[in-house]
Enzyme design. Structure first.
Site, mmCIF file in Angstrom:
data_model
loop_
_atom_site.group_PDB
_atom_site.id
_atom_site.type_symbol
_atom_site.label_atom_id
_atom_site.label_comp_id
_atom_site.label_asym_id
_atom_site.label_seq_id
_atom_site.Cartn_x
_atom_site.Cartn_y
_atom_site.Cartn_z
ATOM 1 N N CYS A 41 0.829 -1.216 0.000
ATOM 2 C CA CYS A 41 0.000 0.000 0.000
ATOM 3 C C CYS A 41 0.864 1.267 0.000
ATOM 4 O O CYS A 41 1.513 1.573 1.004
ATOM 5 C CB CYS A 41 -0.910 -0.049 1.222
ATOM 6 S SG CYS A 41 -1.767 1.484 1.611
ATOM 7 N N CYS A 44 -0.085 3.853 2.657
ATOM 8 C CA CYS A 44 0.336 3.413 3.995
ATOM 9 C C CYS A 44 1.753 3.912 4.291
ATOM 10 O O CYS A 44 2.054 4.298 5.420
ATOM 11 C CB CYS A 44 0.300 1.892 4.108
ATOM 12 S SG CYS A 44 -1.366 1.184 4.009
#
Length: 118
Positions: A41, A44
């Protein structure tokens, strides 16, 4: 002779897994910010430094844990996480704030933490 002041030990983000979730989130006297993330991600990776800073800044009032979603489906399901990065703030064993998607540190403080930390 003066004794040097002890340095405050900086709190870090505790990495947990499904088997540790209940103990680390529900068996504590502080509110708990749970950060759900994934290695693949991109957003993230942008949010992670803010989460670490929050853990250090609020260590006296807040416990911060992170949980990788792919190998930990039970906690992800329990918290109804549909996308990452995701944040859940628990206070008195209940979710009091939810956020999914990237968020700035300032917005995280203003919208999620400050309304619930006393």
């Amino acid at each position: 002779m003066m004794i040097p002041k002890l340095l405050k030990i900086m709190s870090t983000v505790l990495e947990i897994t499904d088997p540790q979730f209940d103990k680390e989130v529900f068996n504590t006297d502080k509110p708990v910010l749970v950060y759900f993330w994934a290695s693949w991600c991109g957003p993230c990776q942008l949010v992670s430094p803010s989460i670490k800073a929050i853990a250090q800044t609020y260590s006296d009032r807040l416990k911060v844990v992170k949980l990788e979603v792919d190998p930990n489906p039970e906690a992800r399901s329990k918290c109804k996480v549909e996308g990452v990065p995701a944040l859940r703030l628990f206070k008195n064993n209940e979710i009091v704030a939810i956020h999914e998607g990237a968020i700035t540190k300032q917005k995280l403080i203003e919208d999620i933490l400050e309304p619930h930390l006393s």
